[in-house]
Design an enzyme around this catalytic site. Structure first.
Site, PDB file in Angstrom:
ATOM      1  N   ASP A 179       0.866  -1.189   0.000  1.00 59.71           N
ATOM      2  CA  ASP A 179       0.000   0.000   0.000  1.00 59.71           C
ATOM      3  C   ASP A 179       0.900   1.236   0.000  1.00 59.71           C
ATOM      4  O   ASP A 179       1.433   1.609   1.034  1.00 59.71           O
ATOM      5  CB  ASP A 179      -0.909  -0.005   1.227  1.00 59.71           C
ATOM      6  CG  ASP A 179      -1.769   1.245   1.343  1.00 59.71           C
ATOM      7  OD1 ASP A 179      -1.798   2.048   0.415  1.00 59.71           O
ATOM      8  OD2 ASP A 179      -2.399   1.405   2.407  1.00 59.71           O
ATOM      9  N   GLU A 213      -0.680  10.804   0.775  1.00 60.91           N
ATOM     10  CA  GLU A 213      -2.054  10.269   0.770  1.00 60.91           C
ATOM     11  C   GLU A 213      -2.466   9.852   2.173  1.00 60.91           C
ATOM     12  O   GLU A 213      -3.617  10.037   2.580  1.00 60.91           O
ATOM     13  CB  GLU A 213      -2.140   9.059  -0.178  1.00 60.91           C
ATOM     14  CG  GLU A 213      -3.562   8.526  -0.370  1.00 60.91           C
ATOM     15  CD  GLU A 213      -4.000   7.507   0.666  1.00 60.91           C
ATOM     16  OE1 GLU A 213      -5.198   7.243   0.760  1.00 60.91           O
ATOM     17  OE2 GLU A 213      -3.146   6.976   1.399  1.00 60.91           O
ATOM     18  N   ASP A 236      -5.352   2.096  -5.763  1.00 61.79           N
ATOM     19  CA  ASP A 236      -4.905   1.935  -4.376  1.00 61.79           C
ATOM     20  C   ASP A 236      -5.268   0.515  -3.949  1.00 61.79           C
ATOM     21  O   ASP A 236      -5.973  -0.193  -4.674  1.00 61.79           O
ATOM     22  CB  ASP A 236      -5.566   2.970  -3.446  1.00 61.79           C
ATOM     23  CG  ASP A 236      -4.701   3.268  -2.213  1.00 61.79           C
ATOM     24  OD1 ASP A 236      -3.816   2.449  -1.875  1.00 61.79           O
ATOM     25  OD2 ASP A 236      -4.916   4.328  -1.579  1.00 61.79           O
TER      26      ASP A 236
HETATM   27 ZN   LIG Z   1      -3.202   3.404   0.058  1.00 57.36          ZN
END
Ligand SMILES: [Zn+2]
Length: 272
Positions: A179, A213, A236
């Site tokens: 991620d 983010e 994402d």
């Molecule tokens: Zn993310």
């Protein structure tokens, strides 16, 4: 996946890029995408964009992935030299114990191990039986005093888990910061493959690897206002729901599709 793609993916996944301190990770992404893009654009926040330009009159599609990762930050150093931490982005304190970590500062990297009162010594008074909160987690960097610790780390230094990258089998990898380094990989590969068939491309394409983010989406917001695309496709990660303990009736069916995501995006950009 060919060797250069694999090397790029491994470099992305093993280069720390904690939120607010993403420059090393962005550098890896930029070095790869500048080989096949027409233009590289960066901004003051630290985000990076790679553009394929087919014509002034054509619409512009932005494909995006954030480059930052969650981690921890140095909050306090005790008299004994233990480094107390807080979360950076949406980190989970319950999985922070007994991990090898890297503290990043302007002089380089300092290794440490996260600690918490051993279960054998826990009582009701020191949190026995409960999951630890961030105030209970400390990093042992192998020193004996605050003065020694301050020679190595400072309050506010970001912390990441130790880099790791391994294939569990031919198709499944395990790594820190998937991620959303995997999104950065996908948009870079989409741009590279489009660059090989740019005669068929119907739109201008800008791939954006954006910062911050994890603390509010600030990097993507700044780049989007600046680049002003007609459409954006944002990548994402999300939670797979084919793992134990998750009710698909409640959370839907989400299977692992990560490596399959490069190919489906490309035909869309030929016909928009
Ligand atoms: Zn993310």
């Amino acid at each position: 996946m060919n060797p250069s793609e694999l090397q790029f993916l491994e470099r992305l996944l093993t280069t720390p890029s904690p939120t607010g301190y993403e420059s090393e990770g962005v550098k890896v992404w930029k070095q790869y995408t500048e080989q096949f893009s027409d233009e590289i654009i960066t901004d003051a926040y630290g985000s990076c964009a790679a553009r394929l330009q087919v014509g002034e009159e054509n619409s512009t599609v932005l494909i995006e992935a954030h480059c930052d990762e969650i981690g921890m930050v140095v909050q306090h150093i005790s008299e004994q030299g233990f480094v107390y931490v807080n979360k950076l982005g949406g980190s989970d304190s319950t999985i922070a114990r007994a991990k090898k970590v890297i503290i990043h500062n302007r002089n380089g990297q300092v290794s440490g191990v996260t600690g918490n009162t051993a279960i054998h010594l826990q009582t009701n008074k020191n949190g026995g039986g409960k999951e630890p909160s961030w105030k209970d987690i400390y990093v042992d960097i192998g020193v004996s005093s605050r003065e020694e610790a301050l020679e190595l780390v400072q309050i506010g230094d970001p912390i990441t888990y130790e880099a790791s990258f391994e294939f569990l089998n031919d198709d499944i990898i395990t790594a820190r910061a998937l991620d959303n380094r995997i999104g950065g990989f996908i948009i870079a590969e989409v741009l590279r493959k489009l660059s090989l068939e740019r005669d068929r491309l119907a739109v201008n394409v800008i791939a954006v690897n954006s910062v911050q983010e994890e603390v509010g989406g600030f990097g993507a917001r700044m780049m989007t206002y600046r680049l002003d695309p007609d459409i954006a496709l944002v990548t994402d990660v999300t939670h797979a729901t084919d793992t134990p303990g998750i009710d698909q009736k409640e959370h839907g069916t989400v299977l692992d599709l990560v490596f399959n995501m490069v190919e489906p995006i490309i035909p869309v950009l030929f016909v928009i």
